[in-house]
Design a protein around this motif. Structure first.
Motif, PDB file in Angstrom:
ATOM      1  N   THR A  89       0.847  -1.186   0.000  1.00 37.20           N
ATOM      2  CA  THR A  89       0.000   0.000   0.000  1.00 37.20           C
ATOM      3  C   THR A  89       0.888   1.243   0.000  1.00 37.20           C
ATOM      4  N   GLU A  90       0.599   2.176  -0.887  1.00 40.95           N
ATOM      5  CA  GLU A  90       1.385   3.409  -0.906  1.00 40.95           C
ATOM      6  C   GLU A  90       1.239   4.128   0.427  1.00 40.95           C
ATOM      7  N   CYS A  91       2.351   4.576   0.981  1.00 36.31           N
ATOM      8  CA  CYS A  91       2.353   5.225   2.292  1.00 36.31           C
ATOM      9  C   CYS A  91       1.855   6.668   2.208  1.00 36.31           C
ATOM     10  N   ASP A  92       1.278   7.120   3.307  1.00 33.47           N
ATOM     11  CA  ASP A  92       0.767   8.490   3.415  1.00 33.47           C
ATOM     12  C   ASP A  92       1.886   9.448   3.795  1.00 33.47           C
ATOM     13  N   PRO A  93       1.787  10.688   3.324  1.00 31.53           N
ATOM     14  CA  PRO A  93       2.788  11.680   3.745  1.00 31.53           C
ATOM     15  C   PRO A  93       2.691  11.947   5.249  1.00 31.53           C
ATOM     16  N   VAL A  94       3.828  12.230   5.855  1.00 29.19           N
ATOM     17  CA  VAL A  94       3.848  12.651   7.258  1.00 29.19           C
ATOM     18  C   VAL A  94       3.364  14.096   7.304  1.00 29.19           C
ATOM     19  N   ARG A  95       2.385  14.354   8.149  1.00 31.41           N
ATOM     20  CA  ARG A  95       1.838  15.704   8.291  1.00 31.41           C
ATOM     21  C   ARG A  95       2.091  16.286   9.684  1.00 31.41           C
ATOM     22  N   THR A  96       2.376  15.414  10.645  1.00 29.95           N
ATOM     23  CA  THR A  96       2.582  15.859  12.025  1.00 29.95           C
ATOM     24  C   THR A  96       4.006  15.534  12.449  1.00 29.95           C
ATOM     25  N   PHE A  97       4.742  16.570  12.780  1.00 24.15           N
ATOM     26  CA  PHE A  97       6.134  16.438  13.196  1.00 24.15           C
ATOM     27  C   PHE A  97       6.196  16.645  14.701  1.00 24.15           C
ATOM     28  N   ASP A  98       6.145  15.534  15.431  1.00 25.71           N
ATOM     29  CA  ASP A  98       6.069  15.606  16.882  1.00 25.71           C
ATOM     30  C   ASP A  98       6.884  14.481  17.507  1.00 25.71           C
ATOM     31  N   ALA A  99       6.709  14.310  18.822  1.00 24.03           N
ATOM     32  CA  ALA A  99       7.469  13.292  19.550  1.00 24.03           C
ATOM     33  C   ALA A  99       7.157  11.884  19.047  1.00 24.03           C
ATOM     34  N   SER A 100       5.935  11.631  18.583  1.00 27.57           N
ATOM     35  CA  SER A 100       5.613  10.280  18.105  1.00 27.57           C
ATOM     36  C   SER A 100       6.372   9.963  16.814  1.00 27.57           C
ATOM     37  N   LEU A 101       6.607  10.970  15.967  1.00 23.05           N
ATOM     38  CA  LEU A 101       7.415  10.755  14.765  1.00 23.05           C
ATOM     39  C   LEU A 101       8.862  10.463  15.156  1.00 23.05           C
ATOM     40  N   GLU A 102       9.383  11.205  16.118  1.00 29.15           N
ATOM     41  CA  GLU A 102      10.756  10.955  16.580  1.00 29.15           C
ATOM     42  C   GLU A 102      10.881   9.554  17.174  1.00 29.15           C
ATOM     43  N   ARG A 103       9.854   9.106  17.913  1.00 29.77           N
ATOM     44  CA  ARG A 103       9.857   7.746  18.470  1.00 29.77           C
ATOM     45  C   ARG A 103       9.852   6.706  17.357  1.00 29.77           C
ATOM     46  N   LEU A 104       9.031   6.952  16.317  1.00 30.75           N
ATOM     47  CA  LEU A 104       8.985   6.029  15.184  1.00 30.75           C
ATOM     48  C   LEU A 104      10.372   5.904  14.552  1.00 30.75           C
ATOM     49  N   VAL A 105      11.035   7.020  14.311  1.00 37.03           N
ATOM     50  CA  VAL A 105      12.367   6.992  13.698  1.00 37.03           C
ATOM     51  C   VAL A 105      13.355   6.246  14.604  1.00 37.03           C
ATOM     52  N   ASP A 106      13.309   6.522  15.908  1.00 39.29           N
ATOM     53  CA  ASP A 106      14.188   5.796  16.836  1.00 39.29           C
ATOM     54  C   ASP A 106      13.905   4.296  16.787  1.00 39.29           C
ATOM     55  N   ASP A 107      12.613   3.929  16.786  1.00 39.16           N
ATOM     56  CA  ASP A 107      12.247   2.507  16.714  1.00 39.16           C
ATOM     57  C   ASP A 107      12.732   1.880  15.416  1.00 39.16           C
ATOM     58  N   MET A 108      12.656   2.623  14.315  1.00 37.61           N
ATOM     59  CA  MET A 108      13.109   2.098  13.025  1.00 37.61           C
ATOM     60  C   MET A 108      14.615   1.864  13.034  1.00 37.61           C
ATOM     61  N   PHE A 109      15.381   2.782  13.639  1.00 37.92           N
ATOM     62  CA  PHE A 109      16.831   2.575  13.742  1.00 37.92           C
ATOM     63  C   PHE A 109      17.142   1.332  14.574  1.00 37.92           C
ATOM     64  N   VAL A 110      16.502   1.202  15.737  1.00 36.54           N
ATOM     65  CA  VAL A 110      16.750   0.044  16.600  1.00 36.54           C
ATOM     66  C   VAL A 110      16.394  -1.243  15.856  1.00 36.54           C
TER      67      VAL A 110
END
Length: 176
Positions: free
Chosen positions: A25-46
């Motif tokens: 499924t084509e992914c949706d653009p990120v529209r909210t730049f907040d702590a949950s986005l930063e957590r997602l990126v950290d989780d993706m790195f781990v």
């Protein structure tokens, strides 16, 4: 020696495997730049480091947002570590290199996959600041691969002819 350099924060998430609809499924653009986005990126790195990957797209951890992380070397041996939110592959050119490629969502399989030797991705970081990432060699391959995921693709989609038939046979054999 561990590749890990980005973060000790975050939690590994399960990698979604081929067959999971989120990967197609084509992914949706990120529209909210907040702590949950930063957590997602950290989780993706781990997750990427625990799975010993060179990159992870958000949909590979079950989140249908346009984001990916990477840690890989280019053709000069220079290491590149980072993330891109709302990436667009703006350049894929240069020599077409056919080299083995794999994917955490298609574990254990590698196929000779054609990719351009040079790629440029534009997007933003977790704070919304514009960025441009340029890669050659393996890093260019990684950028093209991760952008493909965000459009609902997997690397086997770029295969053709005998290589695609071989890949499809191998994938079917895994499902037995």
């Amino acid at each position: 020696m561990s590749k890990r350099t980005h973060t000790q924060n975050g939690t590994a998430r399960p990698i979604r495997l081929l067959g999971d609809p989120v990967l197609r499924t084509e992914c949706d653009p990120v529209r909210t730049f907040d702590a949950s986005l930063e957590r997602l990126v950290d989780d993706m790195f781990v997750t990427m480091y625990e799975e010993d990957g060179a990159g992870v797209a958000a949909n590979q951890v079950g989140v249908s947002l346009r984001a990916f992380v990477y840690d890989c070397k280019d053709d000069k041996g220079r290491r590149h570590v980072g993330h891109v939110i709302n990436p667009t592959l703006v350049v894929a050119d240069g020599e077409m290199l056919v080299e083995p490629e794999g994917c955490l969502s298609v574990p254990g399989l590698h196929f000779d996959t054609p990719r351009h030797a040079h790629a440029v991705v534009e997007g933003v970081d977790v704070k919304g600041k514009p960025l441009r990432v340029e890669g050659t060699g393996y890093f260019a391959r990684c950028l093209q691969h991760e952008c493909g995921h965000l459009g609902g693709g997997v690397y086997i989609d770029v295969l053709s002819g005998d290589a695609r038939r071989e890949a499809m046979r191998a994938i079917r054999a895994l499902d037995r």
